[in-house]
Design a protein around this motif. Structure first.
Motif, PDB file in Angstrom:
ATOM      1  N   TRP A 358      -1.540 -52.263  68.380  1.00  0.00           N
ATOM      2  CA  TRP A 358      -1.784 -52.644  69.756  1.00  0.00           C
ATOM      3  C   TRP A 358      -1.816 -54.200  69.972  1.00  0.00           C
ATOM      4  N   ARG A 360      -2.273 -57.202  72.029  1.00  0.00           N
ATOM      5  CA  ARG A 360      -3.404 -57.235  73.223  1.00  0.00           C
ATOM      6  C   ARG A 360      -2.612 -58.287  74.310  1.00  0.00           C
ATOM      7  N   GLY A 363       0.104 -55.986  75.883  1.00  0.00           N
ATOM      8  CA  GLY A 363      -0.593 -54.644  76.388  1.00  0.00           C
ATOM      9  C   GLY A 363       0.416 -53.468  76.112  1.00  0.00           C
ATOM     10  N   ARG A 364       0.875 -53.358  75.075  1.00  0.00           N
ATOM     11  CA  ARG A 364       1.473 -52.356  74.642  1.00  0.00           C
ATOM     12  C   ARG A 364       1.662 -52.264  73.079  1.00  0.00           C
ATOM     13  N   SER A 681      -7.007 -46.332  76.976  1.00  0.00           N
ATOM     14  CA  SER A 681      -8.274 -46.739  76.345  1.00  0.00           C
ATOM     15  C   SER A 681      -8.318 -46.821  74.916  1.00  0.00           C
ATOM     16  N   ALA A 683      -6.182 -46.627  71.064  1.00  0.00           N
ATOM     17  CA  ALA A 683      -4.862 -46.513  70.341  1.00  0.00           C
ATOM     18  C   ALA A 683      -5.352 -46.383  68.706  1.00  0.00           C
ATOM     19  N   TRP A 694      -7.892 -49.330  68.289  1.00  0.00           N
ATOM     20  CA  TRP A 694      -7.976 -50.317  68.994  1.00  0.00           C
ATOM     21  C   TRP A 694      -8.402 -49.732  70.511  1.00  0.00           C
ATOM     22  N   THR A 696      -8.166 -50.238  74.000  1.00  0.00           N
ATOM     23  CA  THR A 696      -7.254 -51.129  74.663  1.00  0.00           C
ATOM     24  C   THR A 696      -7.425 -51.588  76.128  1.00  0.00           C
ATOM     25  N   ASP A 697      -8.621 -51.090  76.447  1.00  0.00           N
ATOM     26  CA  ASP A 697      -8.874 -51.556  77.864  1.00  0.00           C
ATOM     27  C   ASP A 697      -9.650 -52.929  77.739  1.00  0.00           C
ATOM     28  N   ASP A 699      -9.392 -57.018  76.437  1.00  0.00           N
ATOM     29  CA  ASP A 699      -8.571 -58.094  76.094  1.00  0.00           C
ATOM     30  C   ASP A 699      -8.882 -58.907  74.859  1.00  0.00           C
ATOM     31  N   ASP A 776      -4.666 -59.723  66.665  1.00  0.00           N
ATOM     32  CA  ASP A 776      -4.443 -58.400  67.330  1.00  0.00           C
ATOM     33  C   ASP A 776      -4.840 -57.353  66.083  1.00  0.00           C
TER      34      ASP A 776
END
Length: 870
Positions: A358, A360, A363-364, A681, A683, A694, A696-697, A699, A776
């Motif tokens: 992921w 950061r 965002g993907r 949220s 990964a 991760w 993911t929500d 940063d 990351d």
């Protein structure tokens, strides 16, 4: 005298005289026939037929005079055409004599003697020297140097006759009226194939990928069809039957080559010679070139075992004879291809925390073997002075190494700006019967072999094992045959044109070992096949047709370890396990694997990018495919959703120890997530036996206190799981490894309770300390359990052979290099090994610099004070 001041040989003069005399005689005969019909006082019976015969004679005579004029102008193509005409004339005469249609033996002998005399004039040494350019002579010398013994050559010719006979027998629309017709047809096939090869290469190169694929599908059909149509005593009912016969012939020839190890790479020698520059254009820098061959995923201990067993004759000969030295180096975590190739080719492995991760800032998810993502990664790590920056060529890699020319390279195809190369580089492989058609047949055979071997594993209950059906069957055939042969053809072409350095990745062993196992018979067979590829490259390097002298270096990017997977042990995937403990949403993670990055799509993209006439059509098709991919990738969907109360600590412990269940019972996938679920949220990805989690929500990377606050008990449940060896998380004092019964501070080395890294390699702590500091890096790294007695790990992907974390052979790749070269003492760790792919890069760069390469591109490689390569 010719235009270059060289006296024309008397044999050439005689050839011109005989050719023009014969042409004038036939022309005169044709004109006399036409005149006889036109000026006859009485109507001539069958006047139309007579005129047609006269026209044919006139056309043939005119063409023969034209050939004579071209011969006088020193056109080698005219000599080829004349040779074909004489050959078929002799074949027709032989057929008429054997079938009894030629009653006058003296006329037969005269015709044969005259044709043989003309062939002698056309192909004696002075004539060849007068007609051929230096490049043509180089082709002749190259092929002559590979000529097999007369007995073996005779057996091969007999086998080819037998194959053609079987082809005619098996093809309903083709027939022969006598056994000798088949023999004569075999000669005709050889003559036509030889004569049409330059034309096929021209079409394949001139019309880009469209021409190349057309030649792949129809060149042999044209060759076989024309040869059979012209052969006396052979009947072909239609063009379609000629196409069928061509593929039957190709299939049987490929099987024959496989069964009897008949040499099939002579066409590569010819291809290399045709691509080689004229003597005036040869590189004048005096530098030796280097071919870096990446044996993807091959562990150094396995290579040593197979050399001792005698299964790798080429590499073991190098070591035994002292021409090369072999060692191993240490692959740092993550021990994956993107990390190692980034380090080897660009000297940097920064912020590459896994095979997929992921990102950061974006965002993907980034997946290293997707072209667009590989381009993003290379843009971040490249400083323009990569390993191949000085006139190098990258072939079948993830990254370009800043090479000016790249073929089948992910980052270049993704738009990193590297040159894609000319589609003519692919022409010979597609146009030659020994190239594409042979590879296609053997690819199908490899797929059948995979089905048989996979079934045999199940029948014998070989463990550990994974499912070996579906797309992998095709993937094995492509990587182990088609892509291997294509890569070798591209390497030979690069050597022929004088590339200073070449880096090629052969993924054969890695792909098979993932599914079959590290030391299973099919994996070892692919390794033996790679030894044969190395022998081919060595042969080209020694043939004298390359534009410079070459040294060969073998390197692997990582090793492989084996074991039953996490899912097989726990009954639930890592993603399902984490999702169940957090009640969160999980990003849908594509199951891309290293080596499974759509090489066929890359091939089309590269050929389309060469400026050929069909490029625009292919580019539009690829753009549409990319658009569809983007639509499905953004936003990430579907997602995994679980709405339940968070389990208690006791329940979490029970879940970690639970009996196997269906992983899908723990997750419900929705096709249309609601607005609350539209932002992912979680990964969870696996890179072999290295897992990354991760949230993911956020940063930023979460620390252990933050994880415990948001998801209490998760880290403990992971660390306590029987299939997980340890987890690594961030703390205010630095990264911490957590096991079931103890922790270890990765910076200070302070251990509380039992050392969770006990039994793992000594470099484990340093590797994870470094990787967990990446921007990351996952919030939680997990490394699988390692069984030292069986040397087994547990992949978080459904792969029986894996790499990514630590445990077993996966961090023990190989390096084989010329023995006169030296490894810098300042580049090795206390164990005497190069530590990390970036150290390998510095060593390879240093060797290139000692060979005189990279003037003006000096990187920070220093000087070892060791003897320079010779």
């Amino acid at each position: 005298m010719d235009g270059h001041g060289r006296r024309r040989p008397w044999t050439v003069t005689a050839l011109i005289i005989f050719t023009v005399a014969g042409g004038l005689l036939v022309l005169a005969l044709g004109l006399l026939i036409i005149a006889a019909v036109a000026f006859a006082e009485e109507p001539v019976r069958r006047a139309a037929d007579a005129v047609a015969v006269g026209v044919v004679f006139t056309a043939v005579g005119t063409a023969q005079v034209g050939i004579a004029v071209a011969l006088a102008r020193r056109r080698n193509g005219a000599r080829v055409i004349l040779t074909v005409v004489l050959a078929f004339s002799m074949l027709t005469t032989a057929y008429d004599s054997l079938s009894g249609r030629q009653e006058d033996d003296s006329l037969t002998l005269t015709a044969v003697a005259l044709n043989a005399l003309l062939l002698f004039f056309a192909w004696d040494a002075p004539t060849r020297a007068w007609f051929q350019t230096e490049r043509d002579r180089r082709i002749g010398r190259a092929v002559a140097s590979t000529t097999r013994s007369p007995m073996r050559r005779a057996l091969e010719i007999a086998a080819q006759v037998a194959v053609l006979g079987l082809t005619i027998w098996a093809t309903p629309g083709v027939s022969a009226d006598a056994w000798y017709s088949v023999v004569l047809a075999a000669v005709a096939v050889a003559v036509v194939s030889w004569a049409l090869q330059p034309s096929a290469l021209f079409v394949a190169g001139r019309f880009g990928w469209g021409g190349a694929l057309a030649m792949a599908l129809f060149a042999q059909a044209i060759t076989i069809g024309l040869a059979l149509w012209l052969s006396p005593g052979i009947t072909v009912d239609s063009v379609w039957w000629a196409l069928v016969a061509s593929w039957v012939f190709a299939s049987l020839t490929a099987v024959l080559a496989w069964a009897f190890s008949v040499g099939t790479d002579d066409y590569l020698l010819v291809h290399a010679s045709r691509m080689a520059p004229d003597p005036s254009d040869l590189p004048d820098d005096g530098h030796r070139g280097v071919v870096f061959v990446q044996l993807d995923g091959v562990p150094a201990p396995l290579l040593a075992e197979q050399m001792r067993a005698g299964n790798l004759p080429t590499i073991s000969r190098w070591i035994r004879d002292g021409s090369h030295a072999g060692t191993e180096w240490t692959a740092r975590v993550p021990s994956t291809t993107p990390v190692s190739q980034a380090g080897i080719l660009h000297g940097s492995t920064d912020n590459i925390p896994a095979f997929r991760w992921w990102d950061r800032s974006l965002g993907r998810l980034l997946v290293a073997n997707r072209p667009a993502d590989a381009a993003v990664i290379e843009q971040r790590i490249s400083d323009g002075r990569g390993l191949l920056a000085d006139g190098g060529v990258a072939i079948s890699n993830l990254f370009s190494g800043d090479a000016p020319t790249s073929h089948l390279t992910m980052s270049a195809s993704g738009g990193a700006g590297a040159a894609l190369g000319d589609s003519r580089s692919y022409a010979t492989f597609f146009a030659h019967p020994a190239g594409f058609s042979r590879a296609l047949v053997l690819t199908l055979g490899e797929m059948v072999k995979e089905l048989v071997q996979g079934r045999r594993q199940v029948r014998r209950d070989v463990r550990p094992r994974v499912h070996r059906r579906g797309a992998y069957v095709l993937l094995r055939g492509v990587t182990n045959v088609m892509l291997r042969d294509l890569n070798t053809s591209l390497v030979v072409g690069a050597m022929a044109t004088g590339a200073k350095s070449i880096y090629v990745d052969y993924v054969d062993y890695d792909e098979i070992a993932h599914h079959a196992g590290v030391a299973r018979p099919e994996s070892l067979a692919s390794l033996a096949g790679l030894d044969a590829v190395v022998a081919t490259i060595e042969r080209f390097a020694a043939s004298g047709i390359a534009a410079r002298e070459y040294d060969i270096v073998l390197v692997s990017d990582h090793g492989q370890s084996q074991g039953a997977t996490f899912l097989q042990r726990a009954g639930v995937s890592l993603e399902g396990f984490v999702t169940a403990h957090t009640g969160g949403r999980a990003v849908a993670v594509a199951r891309d694997r290293e080596g499974a990055g759509a090489p066929a799509e890359l091939l089309v993209a590269e050929l389309a990018g060469a400026g050929s006439r069909t490029a625009r059509v292919a580019e539009r098709a690829i753009a549409r495919a990319d658009a569809r991919t983007d639509e499905t990738a953004e936003p990430p969907a579907p997602v995994a959703v679980r709405r339940s109360h968070r389990p208690t600590a006791a329940a979490e412990h029970d879940l970690a120890r639970q009996e196997p269940t269906d992983a899908d019972d723990l997750r419900v996938r929705t096709a249309r997530p609601d607005a609350a679920a539209s932002t992912p949220s979680l990964a969870v990805v696996g890179s072999g036996n290295l897992g990354g989690i991760w949230f993911t929500d956020h940063d930023h990377g979460l620390s252990l206190p933050e994880l415990e606050s948001r998801h209490p008990g998760l880290v403990g449940a992971l660390a306590a799981h029987a299939a997980i060896g340890f987890a690594v998380v961030r703390t205010e004092d630095g990264p911490l490894a957590i096991g079931e019964r103890g922790t270890r501070d990765l910076h200070t080395g302070v251990i509380t309770g039992d050392d969770p890294l006990a039994g793992y390699p000594a470099h484990t702590a340093a590797d994870f300390a470094r990787a967990s500091a990446f921007p990351d890096a996952p919030d939680i790294y997990v490394n699988s359990v390692y069984n030292a007695s069986m040397d087994e790990v547990a992949a978080f992907e459904e792969l029986v052979g894996c790499h990514g974390g630590v445990g077993g052979w996966q961090t023990r790749p190989l390096l084989v290099y010329p023995a006169a070269w030296r490894i810098g003492r300042d580049l090795v760790d206390p164990t005497g090994r190069l530590y990390g792919a970036d150290a390998v890069h510095r060593q390879l760069v240093r060797w290139l610099e000692e060979l005189g390469h990279r003037e003006g591109q000096r990187a920070d490689a220093g000087s070892s004070g060791e003897a320079a390569p010779r």
